[in-house]
Design a protein around this motif. Sequence first.
Motif, short mmCIF file in Angstrom:
data_model
loop_
_atom_site.label_atom_id
_atom_site.label_comp_id
_atom_site.label_asym_id
_atom_site.label_seq_id
_atom_site.Cartn_x
_atom_site.Cartn_y
_atom_site.Cartn_z
N GLN A 3 0.84 -1.20 0.00
CA GLN A 3 0.00 0.00 0.00
C GLN A 3 0.88 1.25 0.00
O GLN A 3 0.84 2.05 0.94
CB GLN A 3 -0.93 0.00 1.23
CG GLN A 3 -1.80 -1.22 1.38
CD GLN A 3 -2.87 -1.31 0.29
OE1 GLN A 3 -3.21 -0.31 -0.34
NE2 GLN A 3 -3.41 -2.50 0.08
N GLU A 60 0.73 4.07 -1.43
CA GLU A 60 0.04 5.36 -1.41
C GLU A 60 -0.29 5.80 0.01
O GLU A 60 -0.42 7.01 0.29
CB GLU A 60 -1.23 5.29 -2.26
CG GLU A 60 -2.32 4.38 -1.74
CD GLU A 60 -2.12 2.91 -2.10
OE1 GLU A 60 -3.00 2.09 -1.76
OE2 GLU A 60 -1.08 2.58 -2.73
N TRP A 61 -0.42 4.85 0.95
CA TRP A 61 -0.68 5.22 2.34
C TRP A 61 0.47 6.03 2.93
O TRP A 61 0.29 6.77 3.90
CB TRP A 61 -0.88 3.96 3.19
CG TRP A 61 -2.14 3.20 2.90
CD1 TRP A 61 -3.09 3.48 1.95
CD2 TRP A 61 -2.59 2.02 3.57
NE1 TRP A 61 -4.09 2.55 1.98
CE2 TRP A 61 -3.81 1.63 2.97
CE3 TRP A 61 -2.08 1.23 4.60
CZ2 TRP A 61 -4.53 0.51 3.38
CZ3 TRP A 61 -2.78 0.11 5.02
CH2 TRP A 61 -4.00 -0.23 4.40
N PHE A 62 1.65 5.85 2.38
CA PHE A 62 2.86 6.47 2.93
C PHE A 62 3.39 7.58 2.03
O PHE A 62 4.51 8.06 2.22
CB PHE A 62 3.94 5.40 3.13
CG PHE A 62 3.52 4.29 4.07
CD1 PHE A 62 3.79 4.38 5.42
CD2 PHE A 62 2.83 3.18 3.60
CE1 PHE A 62 3.41 3.37 6.30
CE2 PHE A 62 2.44 2.16 4.46
CZ PHE A 62 2.71 2.26 5.81
N GLY A 63 2.56 7.98 1.05
CA GLY A 63 2.97 9.04 0.13
C GLY A 63 4.05 8.62 -0.84
O GLY A 63 4.80 9.47 -1.35
N LEU A 64 4.14 7.33 -1.12
CA LEU A 64 5.15 6.80 -2.03
C LEU A 64 4.53 6.51 -3.38
O LEU A 64 3.36 6.13 -3.48
CB LEU A 64 5.78 5.54 -1.44
CG LEU A 64 6.49 5.76 -0.08
CD1 LEU A 64 6.87 4.43 0.56
CD2 LEU A 64 7.74 6.63 -0.26
N ALA A 65 5.33 6.64 -4.41
CA ALA A 65 4.80 6.56 -5.78
C ALA A 65 4.55 5.14 -6.24
O ALA A 65 3.69 4.91 -7.10
CB ALA A 65 5.78 7.24 -6.74
N GLN A 89 9.53 2.06 -5.07
CA GLN A 89 10.03 3.12 -4.20
C GLN A 89 9.87 2.75 -2.74
O GLN A 89 10.75 3.03 -1.91
CB GLN A 89 9.29 4.43 -4.48
CG GLN A 89 9.88 5.62 -3.73
CD GLN A 89 9.12 6.92 -3.97
OE1 GLN A 89 7.94 6.90 -4.30
NE2 GLN A 89 9.80 8.05 -3.81
#
Length: 412
Positions: free
Chosen positions: A170, A172-177, A181
């Motif tokens: 997940q 996107e939960w951590f602001g990762l693309a 990444q």
Amino acid sequence: MTTLTLKNRAAWSWALYDWANSTFATTVLAGFFPVLFKQYWAGEMAAAQSTFWLGLFSSAASLLVMLMSPWLGAVADRQGAKKRLLLLFTLIGVLPTLGLFWAGEGQWLLAALLFAAASVGFFGGLTFYDALLVDVAAPAESDRVSAWGYALGYLGGGLLFALNVVMATQPEWFGLASATQAVKVSFVMVAAWWTLFALPLFFWVKERPASDGTDTSFAALLAVLRRAVKTPGVLTFLIAYWLYIDGVHTIIRMAVDFGMALGFASNSLIVALLLVQFVAFPAAVAFGYLGERIGTRLAIYLGLLVYALVTAGGYAMQTEGQFFLLAGAIGLVQGGVQALSRSFYSRLIPADQAGAYFGLFNMIGKFAAVLGPLLVGVVALATGSNRLSILSLLVLFVLGAALLARVREPGR
């Protein structure tokens, strides 16, 4: 030597190093590096070719550690340098792990070199870490202190790996693309975790003075190693340990492959790996106390009996539920067998030469998972049955236990 207990910060600081470096074993070594290497760094390479290069660099790192561990262990004894060498190997492990973040897509050679260097740092440092056990634990406490080291390793490695799995699934939960990444950030987290939680050992563990001066010539060090194999019980124990720990490591390394051969989902196999980590934490602690209550050797026998039952259960396994049950059983004894083997050995050896002796111990450890996979492969090829191949590991546990019976249990 001043008696140290787990109430003493030196013992806790020593045990905390296992919490620190085990994240490399879970997140990097067993978890994400092999996958990212095939899919990202060597994505344009044929699968068989990438497997070859990954295996080659892994084997080269293991061979280097195996060859230099006894010599460096003896050097550490003679110069009182266990902590200094552990610090050096920690840096050799941490910096390449951090460097993986900057290895770009298609840069498979750079990634493989960084991985091999980090592996040398991780495995090479274990000789000095294990040897410091005699400096933080009196013989009567060695089972308990050794067990806490493994327990914290399983817990720390499991916690960060669980977080990293969530990050990769997940991002996107951590602001990762992307998942890629997220995995790269996970490697940075491993480097930071390893560094941060290693620090207490270097501040608060005091090692004993140098044993035999500063002569580190090859002849002098060879004489130390000759004395080691002549010490009563040491050679027999090392052969016994090699046999049964080979079976342990083979199950660890081949469990996922066996599960996939039976058609189990890859997500289920990751969950099973995490299950082992978290069950092993309290179980390893319990084995430390059990060793003190019933004797270290008898507690090791109990662990080997469970491994034998797991091996037999693997032969009959049909469902993912059964796979989870066997994973839980392994978690109950894996850390205990490893921790008590280390503490048993630490009481067989002279404390002022622990570096050289643990160099031999870890050299044997690097030989482990050589005979087991070969035995499994030969039986599978000869019989055409994956199930019979797993059952063949019983030989290693039985022979190892039989040889262990010939070693007099050291005093406390």
